[in-house]
Write a protein that holds these residues in place. Structure first.
Motif, PDB file in Angstrom:
ATOM      1  N   ALA A   1       0.828  -1.202   0.000  1.00 42.25           N
ATOM      2  CA  ALA A   1       0.000   0.000   0.000  1.00 42.25           C
ATOM      3  C   ALA A   1       0.866   1.257   0.000  1.00 42.25           C
ATOM      4  N   ALA A   2       1.936   1.239   0.823  1.00 48.93           N
ATOM      5  CA  ALA A   2       2.812   2.409   0.910  1.00 48.93           C
ATOM      6  C   ALA A   2       3.532   2.658  -0.418  1.00 48.93           C
ATOM      7  N   MET A   3       4.029   1.596  -1.037  1.00 46.98           N
ATOM      8  CA  MET A   3       4.750   1.764  -2.303  1.00 46.98           C
ATOM      9  C   MET A   3       3.810   2.155  -3.447  1.00 46.98           C
ATOM     10  N   ALA A   4       2.575   1.623  -3.434  1.00 45.50           N
ATOM     11  CA  ALA A   4       1.615   2.004  -4.468  1.00 45.50           C
ATOM     12  C   ALA A   4       1.316   3.501  -4.395  1.00 45.50           C
ATOM     13  N   GLU A   5       1.166   4.005  -3.175  1.00 47.45           N
ATOM     14  CA  GLU A   5       0.900   5.435  -3.000  1.00 47.45           C
ATOM     15  C   GLU A   5       2.107   6.268  -3.425  1.00 47.45           C
ATOM     16  N   LEU A   6       3.300   5.838  -2.990  1.00 48.07           N
ATOM     17  CA  LEU A   6       4.505   6.582  -3.324  1.00 48.07           C
ATOM     18  C   LEU A   6       4.767   6.564  -4.837  1.00 48.07           C
ATOM     19  N   ALA A   7       4.657   5.402  -5.449  1.00 46.81           N
ATOM     20  CA  ALA A   7       4.933   5.290  -6.884  1.00 46.81           C
ATOM     21  C   ALA A   7       3.961   6.128  -7.697  1.00 46.81           C
ATOM     22  N   GLY A   8       2.695   6.121  -7.298  1.00 48.81           N
ATOM     23  CA  GLY A   8       1.702   6.897  -8.017  1.00 48.81           C
ATOM     24  C   GLY A   8       1.982   8.386  -7.967  1.00 48.81           C
ATOM     25  N   ARG A   9       2.350   8.890  -6.801  1.00 47.27           N
ATOM     26  CA  ARG A   9       2.612  10.322  -6.661  1.00 47.27           C
ATOM     27  C   ARG A   9       3.978  10.716  -7.199  1.00 47.27           C
ATOM     28  N   TYR A  10       4.945   9.813  -7.106  1.00 48.83           N
ATOM     29  CA  TYR A  10       6.300  10.126  -7.557  1.00 48.83           C
ATOM     30  C   TYR A  10       6.328  10.414  -9.055  1.00 48.83           C
ATOM     31  N   LYS A  11       5.452   9.761  -9.800  1.00 46.11           N
ATOM     32  CA  LYS A  11       5.412   9.980 -11.249  1.00 46.11           C
ATOM     33  C   LYS A  11       5.091  11.437 -11.590  1.00 46.11           C
ATOM     34  N   THR A  12       4.276  12.066 -10.763  1.00 35.79           N
ATOM     35  CA  THR A  12       3.832  13.427 -11.074  1.00 35.79           C
ATOM     36  C   THR A  12       4.463  14.497 -10.189  1.00 35.79           C
ATOM     37  N   ASP A  13       4.752  14.143  -8.908  1.00 29.15           N
ATOM     38  CA  ASP A  13       5.244  15.142  -7.957  1.00 29.15           C
ATOM     39  C   ASP A  13       6.732  15.026  -7.663  1.00 29.15           C
ATOM     40  N   GLY A  14       7.389  14.061  -8.234  1.00 29.82           N
ATOM     41  CA  GLY A  14       8.830  13.927  -8.042  1.00 29.82           C
ATOM     42  C   GLY A  14       9.223  13.832  -6.584  1.00 29.82           C
ATOM     43  N   MET A  15      10.271  14.581  -6.193  1.00 27.55           N
ATOM     44  CA  MET A  15      10.807  14.471  -4.845  1.00 27.55           C
ATOM     45  C   MET A  15       9.842  14.988  -3.775  1.00 27.55           C
ATOM     46  N   LEU A  16       8.904  15.833  -4.151  1.00 29.76           N
ATOM     47  CA  LEU A  16       7.910  16.265  -3.183  1.00 29.76           C
ATOM     48  C   LEU A  16       7.137  15.067  -2.641  1.00 29.76           C
ATOM     49  N   ALA A  17       6.828  14.127  -3.518  1.00 29.66           N
ATOM     50  CA  ALA A  17       6.109  12.919  -3.098  1.00 29.66           C
ATOM     51  C   ALA A  17       6.936  12.141  -2.079  1.00 29.66           C
ATOM     52  N   TYR A  18       8.244  11.959  -2.369  1.00 31.89           N
ATOM     53  CA  TYR A  18       9.090  11.200  -1.443  1.00 31.89           C
ATOM     54  C   TYR A  18       9.219  11.904  -0.100  1.00 31.89           C
ATOM     55  N   VAL A  19       9.446  13.198  -0.126  1.00 34.87           N
ATOM     56  CA  VAL A  19       9.634  13.938   1.125  1.00 34.87           C
ATOM     57  C   VAL A  19       8.359  13.906   1.962  1.00 34.87           C
ATOM     58  N   GLU A  20       7.214  14.109   1.316  1.00 33.62           N
ATOM     59  CA  GLU A  20       5.959  14.151   2.068  1.00 33.62           C
ATOM     60  C   GLU A  20       5.523  12.776   2.561  1.00 33.62           C
ATOM     61  N   LEU A  21       5.659  11.777   1.711  1.00 34.25           N
ATOM     62  CA  LEU A  21       5.136  10.453   2.057  1.00 34.25           C
ATOM     63  C   LEU A  21       6.104   9.595   2.846  1.00 34.25           C
ATOM     64  N   VAL A  22       7.399   9.902   2.767  1.00 29.61           N
ATOM     65  CA  VAL A  22       8.382   9.048   3.434  1.00 29.61           C
ATOM     66  C   VAL A  22       9.193   9.825   4.468  1.00 29.61           C
ATOM     67  N   GLN A  23      10.004  10.758   4.007  1.00 28.41           N
ATOM     68  CA  GLN A  23      10.990  11.358   4.905  1.00 28.41           C
ATOM     69  C   GLN A  23      10.349  12.127   6.052  1.00 28.41           C
ATOM     70  N   ARG A  24       9.364  12.980   5.729  1.00 27.89           N
ATOM     71  CA  ARG A  24       8.705  13.730   6.796  1.00 27.89           C
ATOM     72  C   ARG A  24       7.930  12.807   7.731  1.00 27.89           C
ATOM     73  N   LYS A  25       7.332  11.780   7.147  1.00 27.03           N
ATOM     74  CA  LYS A  25       6.564  10.841   7.972  1.00 27.03           C
ATOM     75  C   LYS A  25       7.484  10.049   8.895  1.00 27.03           C
ATOM     76  N   GLU A  26       8.653   9.641   8.393  1.00 23.12           N
ATOM     77  CA  GLU A  26       9.623   8.944   9.244  1.00 23.12           C
ATOM     78  C   GLU A  26      10.016   9.816  10.437  1.00 23.12           C
ATOM     79  N   LYS A  27      10.266  11.106  10.157  1.00 24.03           N
ATOM     80  CA  LYS A  27      10.665  12.008  11.239  1.00 24.03           C
ATOM     81  C   LYS A  27       9.538  12.216  12.232  1.00 24.03           C
ATOM     82  N   GLU A  28       8.323  12.375  11.713  1.00 22.89           N
ATOM     83  CA  GLU A  28       7.163  12.590  12.566  1.00 22.89           C
ATOM     84  C   GLU A  28       6.921  11.390  13.479  1.00 22.89           C
ATOM     85  N   LEU A  29       7.107  10.189  12.955  1.00 19.89           N
ATOM     86  CA  LEU A  29       6.867   8.968  13.726  1.00 19.89           C
ATOM     87  C   LEU A  29       8.044   8.580  14.605  1.00 19.89           C
TER      88      LEU A  29
END
Length: 595
Positions: free
Chosen positions: A525-553
């Motif tokens: 589920a996480a990769m499907a969401e990331l892959a879908g957004r990464y195609k259009t939003d580039g690094m913004l998708a990675y930062v929002e869905l992964v890096q910021r979330k890792e820091k928040e958690l």
């Protein structure tokens, strides 16, 4: 951890391995003598008297092991002598997995006493394992389905869960996760002990040594295969394994159709063999007996009389002819169709027509039909006649039930369970909660926990199962699969019901509960969401869905070099080589200082 081990592994203090010493004789061994490996072996053959004395000492020690409270609810249909005589001259080495098994026993015991669940999820890699540990999930589960579909070793041929992957696959995954646990434990221990006490007080303590429970499927073969597989799991660090009562070679995922059960006696033998192997190793790994009888529709053999009540056959005339006409069985009808060159759809039609002409029923149902059609039994006596039969025949073998039916009805009940057998020779079976309970009761004396595999999440069904099992075996620990195969949203649960489901089950004795494939679905589920957004939003998708979330958690994989042990290994290298800061892997040039 130390508190639990002290409470649940008393044999670490009182049960010692025998010394093997002396050049030409083997003296009696003190039951409390402390022995430090390695042990010395005799230089010359011992005398027969010394050999017998040493054997007796080892038997007495194993008797003490067998009598531990940990095993009080288990039955061993063999003697300590039969175990020690198979161990060889070198005593069994202590297993790290036994430390984890005893910890698991302590975790389950504490939860059971408090009426709480130990609920976990399946992990497929060290990342998931470490995050579950960091968040306080008390045990780790390794799914055979996940191993079959994404982790198969040896030939890397992945596929559905049919139990056809190399039998080293799941033990290898257990070893992988167990070694990762030890690694993360070492780096965390070093980090804490390298910090001053005041800093340590503020540091999160993470217990990475979470007992691993693993899927042993059907045991991957006969008795010797079951024993070898059990040995592999124990050596790999497993704290518990579960064995299911499906037929080896007919194995299906518990939530697929077409499951074929092994006879009750066959699965009982698997459990006994697994325990015997553990006793040879003097290991305390827990055994979980799983039954798939609730949704099974086939059984491999009618050899076990306990299974006869649930086997389905067809009614026949006194002459042996089928009520639908003819004497040809289903397998013969299919073979004849194939012999004349029938196509697949034509063969399917032959099977369908045969089954429609000859409806399946259990022997009890055949007796009921015979009573209803009998002209010699009064209409107002038919119901009581059948009730008398059921009272006398329930729990009896089919041969005994046939004789009871003849006595009660005054005639021979025409019924045959061989005619509808499948081409593979399997018998048709009536699945359901009662045959599952019957099997669970048969397995309970040989297992630490009993698992009911279900086709839907049903609290009422689970409660019925639990109460009938615990009526005969009070306090028996039970297991429930909170499977992703269930469409939970379509089961009519409210949000409150879903939140309470685990705790409601725990009240009925389901102390161990698991989402078997959470480790498969969550990254999907996480990769499907990331892959879908990464195609259009580039690094913004990675930062929002992964890096910021890792820091928040507070996810420690954010600094993945440190998570992998780079800091820990760097301190080791600095210790052995007296290296300067310029060669440090975590020096000022490390990008992880950005976080």
């Amino acid at each position: 951890m130390s508190t639990i081990l002290k409470a649940t592994r008393p044999h670490l203090r009182t049960h010692r391995l025998p010394a093997i010493r002396m050049p030409s004789s083997l003296p009696p061994v003190s039951a409390t003598a402390t022995v430090t490996p390695p042990w010395s072996l005799p230089l010359d053959p011992p005398s027969v008297a010394a050999e017998q004395s040493h054997f007796t000492s080892r038997v007495n020690q194993l008797k003490s092991f067998f009598s531990l409270p940990r095993f009080s609810s288990l039955t061993r249909p063999y003697t300590p002598e039969s175990v020690v005589s198979k161990q060889g001259s070198v005593p069994p080495l202590p297993l790290q997995g036994s430390l984890m098994a005893d910890k698991l026993y302590g975790v389950l015991e504490r939860a059971a006493n408090e009426g709480k669940p130990v609920h976990t999820m399946g992990a497929i890699d060290p990342v998931q394992m470490s995050q579950m540990a960091r968040c306080g999930i008390e045990v780790t589960y390794v799914s055979g389905w996940a191993c079959s579909s994404v982790l198969t070793t040896c030939d890397n041929e992945v596929g559905p869960d049919l139990g056809d992957y190399p039998y080293t696959t799941v033990p290898n995954q257990v070893q992988r996760l167990f070694k990762a646990q030890l690694h993360h434990d070492r780096k965390h221990y070093d980090e804490r002990l390298s910090s001053p006490p005041e800093a340590r007080e503020k540091m999160q303590y993470i217990d990475y040594l979470r007992p691993i429970i693993a899927d042993a499927d059907t045991g991957h073969g006969g008795i010797s295969s079951v024993m070898k597989l059990t040995k592999l799991f124990a050596e790999a660090g497993a704290a518990a394994i579960h064995l299911e009562d499906q037929l080896h070679g007919g194995k299906k995922c518990g939530h697929l159709s077409g499951k074929v059960l092994a006879p009750t006696s066959t699965h009982t033998s698997r459990l006994i063999a697994a325990r015997y192997q553990l006793d040879l190793m003097q290991g305390s790994m827990l055994l979980i007996a799983r039954t798939d009888a609730e949704s099974a529709r086939l059984v491999g053999s009618s050899v076990d009389g306990r299974d006869g009540e649930w086997v389905r056959g067809v009614r026949v005339k006194s002459s042996g002819e089928l009520l639908g006409g003819g004497r040809k069985g289903l397998a013969d009808a299919i073979a004849a169709a194939e012999a004349r060159g029938a196509s697949g759809p034509e063969v399917d039609k032959v099977e369908k027509e045969w089954m429609e002409a000859n409806p399946l029923c259990t022997f009890h149902e055949a007796v009921q039909a015979t009573i209803q059609s009998s002209s010699s039994i009064a209409a107002d006596a038919k119901e009581s006649t059948y009730a008398t039969y059921i009272e006398r025949a329930t729990g009896k073998t089919n041969a005994e039930a046939r004789e009871i039916a003849r006595e009660v009805t005054g005639e021979i009940v025409g019924w045959d369970w061989d005619l509808p057998r499948t081409r593979e020779g399997y018998y048709h079976y009536t699945g359901g909660i009662q045959p599952a309970i019957q099997r669970a009761l048969a397995y309970a004396p040989y297992a630490d926990l009993v698992w009911l595999e279900t086709k839907t999440p049903d609290l009422a069904e689970a409660r019925d199962f639990a109460r009938q099992i615990r009526e005969k075996y009070p306090g028996k620990w039970l297991v429930y699969n909170l499977s992703p195969s269930f469409n939970w949203s379509a089961m009519g649960f409210s949000d409150v019901d879903l939140k309470n489901f685990i705790w409601d089950l725990a009240k009925e004795g389901f102390v161990l509960q698991l989402i078997s494939l959470a480790g498969l679905h969550s990254p999907a589920a996480a990769m499907a969401e990331l892959a879908g957004r990464y195609k259009t939003d580039g690094m913004l998708a990675y930062v929002e869905l992964v890096q910021r979330k890792e820091k928040e958690l507070g996810c420690d994989v954010l600094t993945h070099q440190k998570w992998s042990g780079a800091n820990y290994i760097d301190r080791i290298l600095s210790t052995v080589s007296s290296g300067s800061s310029s060669t440090s892997a975590i020096g000022t040039d490390s990008t992880e200082h950005q976080f």
